[in-house]
Scaffold this motif. Sequence first.
Motif, PDB file in Angstrom:
ATOM      1  N   LYS A  33       4.648 -17.090 -42.826  1.00  0.00           N
ATOM      2  CA  LYS A  33       6.071 -17.401 -42.974  1.00  0.00           C
ATOM      3  C   LYS A  33       6.817 -16.359 -42.145  1.00  0.00           C
ATOM      4  O   LYS A  33       7.281 -15.347 -42.654  1.00  0.00           O
ATOM      5  CB  LYS A  33       6.462 -17.355 -44.457  1.00  0.00           C
ATOM      6  CG  LYS A  33       7.173 -18.625 -44.921  1.00  0.00           C
ATOM      7  CD  LYS A  33       7.346 -18.664 -46.415  1.00  0.00           C
ATOM      8  CE  LYS A  33       8.496 -19.565 -46.819  1.00  0.00           C
ATOM      9  NZ  LYS A  33       8.232 -21.008 -46.627  1.00  0.00           N
ATOM     10  N   TYR A  51      10.368 -20.926 -37.070  1.00  0.00           N
ATOM     11  CA  TYR A  51      11.548 -21.721 -37.393  1.00  0.00           C
ATOM     12  C   TYR A  51      12.470 -21.814 -36.189  1.00  0.00           C
ATOM     13  O   TYR A  51      13.049 -22.871 -35.917  1.00  0.00           O
ATOM     14  CB  TYR A  51      12.212 -21.140 -38.655  1.00  0.00           C
ATOM     15  CG  TYR A  51      11.167 -21.068 -39.738  1.00  0.00           C
ATOM     16  CD1 TYR A  51      10.913 -22.169 -40.544  1.00  0.00           C
ATOM     17  CD2 TYR A  51      10.322 -19.969 -39.834  1.00  0.00           C
ATOM     18  CE1 TYR A  51       9.879 -22.153 -41.453  1.00  0.00           C
ATOM     19  CE2 TYR A  51       9.270 -19.943 -40.746  1.00  0.00           C
ATOM     20  CZ  TYR A  51       9.050 -21.038 -41.551  1.00  0.00           C
ATOM     21  OH  TYR A  51       8.006 -21.042 -42.429  1.00  0.00           O
ATOM     22  N   GLU A  89       3.157 -30.960 -41.138  1.00  0.00           N
ATOM     23  CA  GLU A  89       4.101 -30.774 -42.237  1.00  0.00           C
ATOM     24  C   GLU A  89       5.510 -31.064 -41.744  1.00  0.00           C
ATOM     25  O   GLU A  89       5.726 -31.337 -40.571  1.00  0.00           O
ATOM     26  CB  GLU A  89       3.990 -29.370 -42.820  1.00  0.00           C
ATOM     27  CG  GLU A  89       4.219 -28.274 -41.808  1.00  0.00           C
ATOM     28  CD  GLU A  89       4.046 -26.882 -42.424  1.00  0.00           C
ATOM     29  OE1 GLU A  89       4.524 -26.681 -43.548  1.00  0.00           O
ATOM     30  OE2 GLU A  89       3.459 -26.021 -41.762  1.00  0.00           O
ATOM     31  N   THR A  95       9.646 -24.997 -52.076  1.00  0.00           N
ATOM     32  CA  THR A  95      10.439 -24.299 -53.085  1.00  0.00           C
ATOM     33  C   THR A  95      11.892 -24.754 -53.089  1.00  0.00           C
ATOM     34  O   THR A  95      12.482 -24.993 -54.150  1.00  0.00           O
ATOM     35  CB  THR A  95      10.380 -22.777 -52.833  1.00  0.00           C
ATOM     36  OG1 THR A  95       9.027 -22.369 -53.002  1.00  0.00           O
ATOM     37  CG2 THR A  95      11.281 -22.006 -53.773  1.00  0.00           C
TER      38      THR A  95
HETATM   39  C1  LIG Z   1       7.977 -22.250 -47.105  1.00  0.00           C
HETATM   40  C2  LIG Z   1       7.361 -23.375 -46.373  1.00  0.00           C
HETATM   41  C3  LIG Z   1       6.723 -24.451 -47.020  1.00  0.00           C
HETATM   42  C4  LIG Z   1       6.733 -24.631 -48.503  1.00  0.00           C
HETATM   43  O1  LIG Z   1       6.127 -23.591 -49.197  1.00  0.00           O
HETATM   44  P1  LIG Z   1       6.492 -23.355 -50.717  1.00  0.00           P
HETATM   45  O2  LIG Z   1       5.687 -22.161 -51.085  1.00  0.00           O
HETATM   46  O3  LIG Z   1       6.092 -24.558 -51.454  1.00  0.00           O
HETATM   47  O4  LIG Z   1       7.949 -23.101 -50.775  1.00  0.00           O
HETATM   48  C5  LIG Z   1       6.079 -25.399 -46.246  1.00  0.00           C
HETATM   49  N1  LIG Z   1       6.093 -25.335 -44.907  1.00  0.00           N
HETATM   50  C6  LIG Z   1       6.720 -24.330 -44.257  1.00  0.00           C
HETATM   51  C7  LIG Z   1       6.678 -24.306 -42.779  1.00  0.00           C
HETATM   52  C8  LIG Z   1       7.379 -23.333 -44.969  1.00  0.00           C
HETATM   53  O5  LIG Z   1       8.021 -22.375 -44.321  1.00  0.00           O
END
Ligand SMILES: *Cc1c(COP(=O)(O)O)cnc(C)c1O
Length: 360
Positions: free
Chosen positions: A196, A201, A232, A302
């Motif tokens: 992350k 992003y 995703e 989330t």
């Molecule tokens: C944060 C995120 C998710 C979802 O993750 P959670 O832990 O369920 O919030 C999925 N894909 C990406 C690219 C993310 O940044």
Amino acid sequence: MLQSLEIELTKTKKQQPPAEQLGFGNYYTDHMFIMNYEDGKGWNTPRIVPYQPIVLDPAAKVFHYGQTIFEGLKAYKTDDGRVLLFRPHKNIQRMNRSNERLSVPELIIDDAIEALKQLLAVDQNWIPTAPGTSLYIRPFIIATQPQLGVAPSTHYQFIIIMSPVGAYYTEGVNPVKIFVESEYVRSVKGGVGEAKTAGNYAAGLKAQEIAKEKGYSQVLWLDGVHRKYIEEVGSMNVFFKINGIVHTPALNGSILDGVTRNSIIQLLNHWNITVEERPITIEELYEANRKGELEEAFGTGTAAVISPIGELNWQGEVLVINEGRTGELSKKLYDTLTGIQMGKIADPFGWMVEATGIRV
Ligand SMILES: *Cc1c(COP(=O)(O)O)cnc(C)c1O
């Protein structure tokens, strides 16, 4: 660990926005947590201070080389006033996996959890209680060493900010329209898609902008090598119900390992609904739809929790799922997960961690 984390507190108080005005990520609570890192010294000087701008040297490595990690999790206040965090250890463990990938020093997990709990205790009156609202928590780490050389930073800051939020999508839990991206890619195995980290992003904004112009709220990413396998959506993992079986892309090194994804799989297993984690092609989805077998699709994360997908557009071919309506399973998953999170229904998995009574 607890003894090592002597958190200094400076208090403040400001006016809170009305619940119906919240939106997502627009307001911040009274306080924030900060802790420094220095090579040779480790994490040090944990403190809770009034929410405020941070001052950084313009040469700080985070601005130039993107050495930064973030997390996102939520806290809820129950009807009887308890403060609950949803699976916070999962987030801090993932943060450490992201740290490892980006050559950022690891956090001591118990200290990070303690920091979360103490910040929450100080700002617990900021947790909204109206249906669909919660307190979104954003822990992040930035490389602060002022040095223009491509090398891991010697200095970092770990910061936690918190934002009272309403529903993530303005459409609410109604289905969203998603554009399947065939030109740009989000990540490839061996890259940083599993982490992350900010760059993922920024790299996705262009495609998202184009999708928005076409009337789609998000992008569905395909794999970076074949442009064939489903990865995703924006900041959500994806699930498809085909012929009674739920399918989701397997974690393959380029997809984020979502905490919500993991929780949904556990819930489905608990209900004896088969879940297959495997590579899924976009052709296969369109084929399932032609045969009338594609029953539901939804994203998990989330921020939105469950976001039903009502329409896909792949190279101009529009696929409408469940007549553009929220599916039964999507609804049941949303109700169950948010019910557990708000402390309204039993938590058979031990997911919720109570955070009250630490210090006020
Ligand atoms: C944060 C995120 C998710 C979802 O993750 P959670 O832990 O369920 O919030 C999925 N894909 C990406 C690219 C993310 O940044």
